[in-house]
Design a protein around this motif. Sequence first.
Motif, PDB file in Angstrom:
ATOM      1  N   LEU A  82      -4.507  -5.226  -6.209  1.00 50.81           N
ATOM      2  CA  LEU A  82      -3.791  -6.451  -6.543  1.00 50.81           C
ATOM      3  C   LEU A  82      -3.644  -6.649  -8.047  1.00 50.81           C
ATOM      4  CD1 LEU A  82      -5.272  -8.927  -3.899  1.00 50.81           C
ATOM      5  CD2 LEU A  82      -3.034  -7.821  -3.882  1.00 50.81           C
ATOM      6  N   ARG A  83      -4.554  -6.057  -8.827  1.00 49.78           N
ATOM      7  CA  ARG A  83      -4.453  -6.198 -10.288  1.00 49.78           C
ATOM      8  C   ARG A  83      -3.182  -5.567 -10.836  1.00 49.78           C
ATOM      9  NH1 ARG A  83     -10.221  -5.405 -10.489  1.00 49.78           N
ATOM     10  NH2 ARG A  83      -9.910  -3.148 -10.727  1.00 49.78           N
ATOM     11  N   LEU A 143      -3.369 -12.212   1.453  1.00 46.63           N
ATOM     12  CA  LEU A 143      -4.027 -11.278   0.538  1.00 46.63           C
ATOM     13  C   LEU A 143      -5.432 -10.913   0.983  1.00 46.63           C
ATOM     14  CD1 LEU A 143      -2.979 -12.887  -2.883  1.00 46.63           C
ATOM     15  CD2 LEU A 143      -1.740 -11.196  -1.508  1.00 46.63           C
ATOM     16  N   LYS A 194      -7.285  -7.241   0.976  1.00 44.31           N
ATOM     17  CA  LYS A 194      -6.653  -6.271   0.071  1.00 44.31           C
ATOM     18  C   LYS A 194      -7.554  -6.048  -1.147  1.00 44.31           C
ATOM     19  CE  LYS A 194      -1.880  -7.149   1.437  1.00 44.31           C
ATOM     20  NZ  LYS A 194      -1.739  -5.874   2.170  1.00 44.31           N
ATOM     21  N   VAL A 217      -0.288  -5.734  -9.360  1.00 44.74           N
ATOM     22  CA  VAL A 217       0.864  -6.384  -8.728  1.00 44.74           C
ATOM     23  C   VAL A 217       1.092  -7.759  -9.351  1.00 44.74           C
ATOM     24  CG1 VAL A 217       1.869  -7.178  -6.550  1.00 44.74           C
ATOM     25  CG2 VAL A 217       0.322  -5.203  -6.558  1.00 44.74           C
ATOM     26  N   TYR A 222       4.661 -13.895  -1.536  1.00 44.08           N
ATOM     27  CA  TYR A 222       3.936 -14.271  -0.322  1.00 44.08           C
ATOM     28  C   TYR A 222       3.820 -15.796  -0.281  1.00 44.08           C
ATOM     29  CZ  TYR A 222      -0.195 -15.192  -3.209  1.00 44.08           C
ATOM     30  OH  TYR A 222      -1.075 -15.704  -4.139  1.00 44.08           O
ATOM     31  N   LEU A 237       2.112 -11.205  -8.594  1.00 46.17           N
ATOM     32  CA  LEU A 237       2.197 -11.986  -7.370  1.00 46.17           C
ATOM     33  C   LEU A 237       2.940 -13.298  -7.607  1.00 46.17           C
ATOM     34  CD1 LEU A 237      -1.483 -11.429  -6.186  1.00 46.17           C
ATOM     35  CD2 LEU A 237       0.561 -10.445  -5.124  1.00 46.17           C
ATOM     36  N   GLU A 254      -9.089  -5.709  -4.683  1.00 44.85           N
ATOM     37  CA  GLU A 254      -8.787  -6.369  -5.957  1.00 44.85           C
ATOM     38  C   GLU A 254      -8.180  -5.391  -6.950  1.00 44.85           C
ATOM     39  OE1 GLU A 254     -11.941  -8.581  -7.679  1.00 44.85           O
ATOM     40  OE2 GLU A 254     -12.407  -9.675  -5.828  1.00 44.85           O
ATOM     41  N   GLU A 282       0.803  -1.221   0.000  1.00 43.82           N
ATOM     42  CA  GLU A 282       0.000   0.000   0.000  1.00 43.82           C
ATOM     43  C   GLU A 282       0.839   1.276   0.000  1.00 43.82           C
ATOM     44  OE1 GLU A 282      -2.255  -3.354   1.826  1.00 43.82           O
ATOM     45  OE2 GLU A 282      -0.247  -2.474   2.125  1.00 43.82           O
TER      46      GLU A 282
END
Length: 306
Positions: A257-258, A249, A252, A260, A243, A262, A254, A231
């Motif tokens: 996260l789009r 997750l 968090k 990032v 992770y 992962l 969405e 963040e």
Amino acid sequence: MNLLESIQNSFLPKKKEISFALAGGGCKALFALGVGERLKAWGVKIKEISGVSAGAAVALMIISDNEEAGIEYFEELLKRNKSNFHVDKLFTGKRPFPHETMYRRTIRYSIDFEKIRQSGVKIYISAVKAFPKRTTIKNFWNKLNLIPTTMRAVIMDDRDKEKGVPHSRVDRIIQKWNLKEILFTEKDLSTPEVTEQIILNSSSIPPVLSFQKTGGEYYLDGGLTNNLLIEHFSNLYKKIAVYYEDVTLFGKAESMLRDVFLIRPNSKLPIETFDYTNSIGARLAFEMGREEAEKQKSQILKFLEV
């Protein structure tokens, strides 16, 4: 980086600057160490990095360019340690858990404070501040009660997250004890000693790693509130995060996260979070991180191109 990798890097996209987030996970964080080593070998430049708990130690090892030296040193310590709990030390008043001493030694060996300072990398490390140190009986019992209560709440909340059901135990403890997430940055890393202590603050998981205190304040593991710091990154660079469990997750957005890329192990890691006897598992976890990065190399580089 060898000659072949240098030649290959000359043909890779030029825009390879990233923000890199490393979750906490004890010995599992060695997987992220392997991922970071591969990213750098491809010529990827880390401009911002975040770490929680052991992820913080690994993050600074990566910035120090000491991935291989760090894992080798940690392996040697693990080879000489035969147990995760030394009963005999109880009779001499010493800590029965060997983890904190070994952890500190690895940090001191693997982290190059001057290289970190000169790197210009933005650094984010989180911990949870508990309550002021006061020499009263009541405060002593409060501290003793907070540790098991918090750890139990974390375990039970994680189980509920996996089931997809509401959870609020940790939130209630945070409110009751007035716990507060604290964010340390590169500006706080003023000396090697302070840097080491900040990592320990972020990693404090009693009784394995003792309840840390700095300047009259107690600290607990940053993963209590947020085990993957993405963040705080700017929007200047592509984001990659490592992770280990899906619960990391949970909660968090969405939309966040789009943006990032992962990365997580595609199979169970060969070492447990606090197994400080398994030198073979430690090395294999590191190698699994390197291998997973190589498997996803084309996807990662494509992600960085966009």
